[in-house]
Design a protein around this motif. Sequence first.
Motif, PDB file in Angstrom:
ATOM      1  N   MET A 220     -38.990 -34.041 -30.696  1.00 39.09           N
ATOM      2  CA  MET A 220     -38.946 -35.243 -29.863  1.00 39.09           C
ATOM      3  C   MET A 220     -40.143 -36.160 -30.076  1.00 39.09           C
ATOM      4  N   VAL A 221     -41.270 -35.606 -30.489  1.00 34.00           N
ATOM      5  CA  VAL A 221     -42.474 -36.420 -30.697  1.00 34.00           C
ATOM      6  C   VAL A 221     -42.525 -36.971 -32.116  1.00 34.00           C
ATOM      7  N   VAL A 222     -42.365 -36.115 -33.113  1.00 29.77           N
ATOM      8  CA  VAL A 222     -42.538 -36.536 -34.512  1.00 29.77           C
ATOM      9  C   VAL A 222     -41.265 -37.164 -35.078  1.00 29.77           C
ATOM     10  N   GLU A 223     -40.141 -36.486 -34.931  1.00 23.30           N
ATOM     11  CA  GLU A 223     -38.902 -36.960 -35.549  1.00 23.30           C
ATOM     12  C   GLU A 223     -38.267 -38.104 -34.772  1.00 23.30           C
ATOM     13  N   GLN A 224     -38.157 -37.955 -33.447  1.00 16.11           N
ATOM     14  CA  GLN A 224     -37.443 -38.949 -32.650  1.00 16.11           C
ATOM     15  C   GLN A 224     -38.347 -40.000 -32.028  1.00 16.11           C
ATOM     16  N   GLY A 225     -39.635 -39.729 -31.915  1.00 16.88           N
ATOM     17  CA  GLY A 225     -40.580 -40.695 -31.371  1.00 16.88           C
ATOM     18  C   GLY A 225     -40.361 -41.023 -29.910  1.00 16.88           C
ATOM     19  N   ILE A 226     -39.750 -40.089 -29.162  1.00 25.43           N
ATOM     20  CA  ILE A 226     -39.474 -40.339 -27.742  1.00 25.43           C
ATOM     21  C   ILE A 226     -40.760 -40.246 -26.920  1.00 25.43           C
ATOM     22  N   TYR A 227     -41.617 -39.311 -27.280  1.00 24.12           N
ATOM     23  CA  TYR A 227     -42.898 -39.121 -26.597  1.00 24.12           C
ATOM     24  C   TYR A 227     -44.043 -39.325 -27.588  1.00 24.12           C
ATOM     25  N   GLU A 228     -45.244 -39.512 -27.074  1.00 25.48           N
ATOM     26  CA  GLU A 228     -46.390 -39.838 -27.922  1.00 25.48           C
ATOM     27  C   GLU A 228     -47.258 -38.635 -28.278  1.00 25.48           C
ATOM     28  N   LYS A 229     -47.203 -37.586 -27.476  1.00 27.76           N
ATOM     29  CA  LYS A 229     -48.124 -36.464 -27.711  1.00 27.76           C
ATOM     30  C   LYS A 229     -47.581 -35.194 -27.088  1.00 27.76           C
ATOM     31  N   ILE A 230     -48.189 -34.097 -27.480  1.00 32.57           N
ATOM     32  CA  ILE A 230     -47.870 -32.788 -26.916  1.00 32.57           C
ATOM     33  C   ILE A 230     -49.141 -32.229 -26.279  1.00 32.57           C
ATOM     34  N   ILE A 231     -49.068 -31.910 -25.005  1.00 28.38           N
ATOM     35  CA  ILE A 231     -50.205 -31.294 -24.317  1.00 28.38           C
ATOM     36  C   ILE A 231     -49.836 -29.848 -24.016  1.00 28.38           C
ATOM     37  N   VAL A 232     -50.648 -28.937 -24.499  1.00 27.66           N
ATOM     38  CA  VAL A 232     -50.414 -27.506 -24.295  1.00 27.66           C
ATOM     39  C   VAL A 232     -51.477 -26.978 -23.344  1.00 27.66           C
ATOM     40  N   THR A 233     -51.046 -26.293 -22.300  1.00 25.00           N
ATOM     41  CA  THR A 233     -52.008 -25.809 -21.318  1.00 25.00           C
ATOM     42  C   THR A 233     -51.576 -24.467 -20.746  1.00 25.00           C
ATOM     43  N   ARG A 234     -52.508 -23.782 -20.194  1.00 27.35           N
ATOM     44  CA  ARG A 234     -52.285 -22.555 -19.435  1.00 27.35           C
ATOM     45  C   ARG A 234     -53.562 -22.264 -18.670  1.00 27.35           C
ATOM     46  N   ASN A 235     -53.475 -21.367 -17.703  1.00 25.88           N
ATOM     47  CA  ASN A 235     -54.695 -21.014 -16.986  1.00 25.88           C
ATOM     48  C   ASN A 235     -55.477 -20.005 -17.798  1.00 25.88           C
ATOM     49  N   THR A 236     -56.773 -19.913 -17.523  1.00 26.74           N
ATOM     50  CA  THR A 236     -57.612 -18.923 -18.196  1.00 26.74           C
ATOM     51  C   THR A 236     -57.903 -17.833 -17.184  1.00 26.74           C
ATOM     52  N   PRO A 237     -57.303 -16.649 -17.308  1.00 28.04           N
ATOM     53  CA  PRO A 237     -57.423 -15.603 -16.293  1.00 28.04           C
ATOM     54  C   PRO A 237     -58.869 -15.199 -16.050  1.00 28.04           C
ATOM     55  N   GLU A 238     -59.185 -14.964 -14.769  1.00 32.17           N
ATOM     56  CA  GLU A 238     -60.545 -14.565 -14.422  1.00 32.17           C
ATOM     57  C   GLU A 238     -60.860 -13.151 -14.888  1.00 32.17           C
TER      58      GLU A 238
END
Length: 467
Positions: A300-318
């Motif tokens: 969706m980002v590279v081929e179709q250009g629907i979105y501009e970026k990919i944000i990857v996140t998760r919590n960092t366990p204590e």
Amino acid sequence: MTQKTAESASPCKFFILDTNILLHDPLAFLNFDEHNVIIPMVVLEELDNIKDRSKDVSREARVAIRSLEEVLKEATPEQIIAGVPLTRVHGDHQANGSLAIFPDYELEQTDSVLSLQQNDHRIIQAALEIQKKHSPAAVVLVTKDINMRLKAKGAGMQYVDDYRTDQLIDDIRLLTKGFYQFEGDFWQQVGEVSTQQEGRDAYHTVPREVLPQVFFNEYVIDETGSFAARVDAYDQQFVTLQDLGYERMMAYDAWGVRPKNIYQAMALQALLDTHMDMVILTGPAGSGKTLLALSAALEMVVEQGIYEKIIVTRNTPEIAESIGFLPGTEEEKMAPWLAAITDSLEVLHRQDESMESSLNYIMKKANIQFKSLNFMRGRSIQNAVVLLDEAQNLTASQLKTLITRCGENTKLVVSGNLAQIDSYYLTAVTSGLTYIVERFKDYPDSATVNLNGVVRSSLAQFAEEHL
């Protein structure tokens, strides 16, 4: 919220809150209706120690302290010990009991084996004193620490319970899978069907009795592999299904990835549908959650250009090493936690002549950013696909923090495995992932898919089924 065993006692109950309850939900003291809430002084000490740490719970500690101060700021010391009415708290809540602080520092060491040198033991001892003082009223110690509940029971607490306000189901087996599978052939069971063609799409209207527990965007399949559809609309009498076509779904392609089973096909359909603001993927390790989410995001980002970026996140366990002690930038610090994403990128480009060059190119082309969930507060995310991994370790309030960050033209993909919870205080039924699956299961712009089956390897499948 509380066990049924406490309901047979006096109508007026007293709930003693452990520190982890206020970290889990800083406004928890407002969720006990007409009953009285008591917080031991040692809990305030623990909140004070936590509020300045660079941990993700420091914000919750600060919010809890400010909220308590709002209730107690105009009360005298005598009123604070006796209980201050919660009706003075502004906002949308049903609390009309009282809030009190118990001065546990006045306790003396008893013959109990519980040493008052430990904070947990001070809380238990305070609960025992309150239980003695208010007998025969029900006095309930509320904590998310399983071991503390066991110790409190052993020490003499009659009522001990978990915090269940944000628990929507009692058994994880009741959690929606996001799809309904008919036994046998769909067409032989539905009876009368009305079909309408709209362009390339066909819509079937069937009686509501066929799908009595229906909700928006629920997928409908059958055992024969001849039918696949998604709930488009429903009322008290009829359900309208959008025919997706079983073979068409199995032919989906996202960044070179094709589904290996109908469950992955349903996931890809939801991921590639830009009308879906949020997609929740659950399932065992090796079912393809991360790989499907990343391949759809790249498509969706590279081929179709629907979105501009990919944000990857998760919590960092204590329970693991703090992110602050790792070298480099935020993205470099996050690399160990997000290895699943980089592993998936390598899988997608393993056939390339120079995989390292391909990965660097794609990281830049897709504008892939690794962000810690701890630093997502206050942001407004626009024109992005957000991939939240390992969501089973988050509370409902933490997930709310991220979901409310999503702005215009943003798609959120939440994935997790409820069998792999690392948090000390969360279970499968109290996980934030379970909470949002239930809360959003009938939201018109979201879909949930449980990816049945392990496709990683026969070894991984055997381990998932037998260990």
